[in-house]
Design an enzyme around this catalytic site. Sequence first.
Site, short mmCIF file in Angstrom:
data_model
loop_
_atom_site.label_atom_id
_atom_site.label_comp_id
_atom_site.label_asym_id
_atom_site.label_seq_id
_atom_site.Cartn_x
_atom_site.Cartn_y
_atom_site.Cartn_z
N SER A 76 12.35 2.27 -0.36
CA SER A 76 12.46 0.89 0.12
C SER A 76 13.56 0.16 -0.65
CB SER A 76 11.12 0.18 -0.07
OG SER A 76 11.23 -1.18 0.29
N HIS A 83 14.29 -3.01 -1.25
CA HIS A 83 14.11 -4.20 -2.09
C HIS A 83 13.53 -3.89 -3.46
CE1 HIS A 83 9.69 -5.33 -1.78
NE2 HIS A 83 9.75 -4.46 -0.78
N CYS A 91 0.40 -7.20 -3.34
CA CYS A 91 -0.39 -7.37 -2.12
C CYS A 91 -1.81 -7.81 -2.43
CB CYS A 91 -0.43 -6.07 -1.33
SG CYS A 91 1.16 -5.27 -1.26
C1 PLP Z 1 4.42 2.40 -4.01
C2 PLP Z 1 4.77 1.48 -2.88
N1 PLP Z 1 4.75 1.96 -1.63
C3 PLP Z 1 5.07 1.19 -0.58
C4 PLP Z 1 5.41 -0.12 -0.74
C5 PLP Z 1 5.75 -0.94 0.46
O1 PLP Z 1 7.14 -1.14 0.58
P1 PLP Z 1 7.67 -2.37 1.42
O2 PLP Z 1 7.45 -3.59 0.60
O3 PLP Z 1 9.13 -2.08 1.62
O4 PLP Z 1 6.93 -2.39 2.70
C6 PLP Z 1 5.43 -0.67 -2.03
C7 PLP Z 1 5.73 -2.11 -2.24
O5 PLP Z 1 5.11 -2.81 -3.03
C8 PLP Z 1 5.10 0.15 -3.13
O6 PLP Z 1 5.10 -0.32 -4.38
#
Ligand code: PLP
Length: 389
Positions: free
Chosen positions: A199, A201, A325
Amino acid sequence: MRVYFDYNATTPLAPDVIAAISSVTRDVFGNASSVHHFGQQAKAAMDGARSAVATLIHADPSEIVFTSSGTEADNFAIRGAAEALEATGRRHLIASAIEHEAVLNTLKALGRRGWRTTLLPVDDTGVVSPERLRDTITDDTALVSVMHANNEIGTIQPIAALADVAHARGALIHTDAVQSTGKIPVDARTLGVDLLSLSAHKFNGPKGAGALWIKRGTRMQPILTGGKHERNRRAGTENVPAIAGLGVAAQLAAAKLAPEATRVGALRDRLEDAILRAVPGTAINGARGSRVPNTTNISFDRVEAESLLIALDLEGIAVSTGSACSSGTLEPSHVLRAMGLPTHRTQNSLRFSLGAYSTDEEVDRVIEVLPRLVEKLRGLTQKAAGARG
Ligand SMILES: Cc1ncc(COP(=O)(O)O)c(C=O)c1O
């Protein structure tokens, strides 16, 4: 002075990323599927980004599928593999208990549709053991999903060994490398996996841009159906400016991976050592050795993490109580719980995550402010207990 130590939640955009996003937004508006000049311009911007992402994870550009996020890449990996393998009769999925919600809730959703799902436990340092996977996997297992680095504690998993176990039983293996890509070397082939999510960001790229690496020859079904975008693997007109931003972020990360890991690691270690020394009743959560260099998760005895987080914020210091989250709720961290930590430690832990723009001055500021705040909060708790007693 403001201190941002929440890079695992998201990172500031690199100036070169902002420049690329603005220039592509302004000058490259074509639809990458169009055959004319405007379309080809957009396709060229995407090709450049695809090569940069492939270089960062030592893959072939044709194996990269752009997605709208790490969450979509995780969904695509699990749902796409599950659907592709359904015909083989395999109906079992395995993930570790400390996965991000993007994986855990996708497994839950498939569980409601008849898939058998198993969560692998971790040890008290947050590591999944390949032996445990060997005991759990069956000939019915379609896919194993274990994250490369954990977002809350930073622990790195033995992915190559887990991949050997999965493949020996004919299962596919996916790794969520959202928290490792751009922080430590990630080599998709050496990890031995079939699918890998990242990802933008999390490494100074834009939000809303991610990718799934699909090893050539892996059986997959698209989860977004429509046009023939991304070689029929992910339909939808591409967000070319964000993808271009992801490409530049990948290039920047690849160019300074080792020196940055050393620099950020030294800052993290100095912060961690100083906190452990200056604040009594503190302990590190997770394996201290095998971690991404930017993360530390520390528990503070007799302090509620949310109160400390707010007190730090009032001093201009941004940290986190775990995954972004689940913040805003007082739910204890599922990661710390899975590690078997006692309840009070799952509720009194803070995550400090550093990154590209972290400085010595920021570390100094936290070291200056934090011990005083912890002492004050502990004093208040003691007073309240005294008043009650
Ligand atoms: C380990 C992990 N997987 C997936 C994600 C999700 O990524 P995105 O924010 O691009 O949806 C995150 C984001 O916090 C993450 O830390």
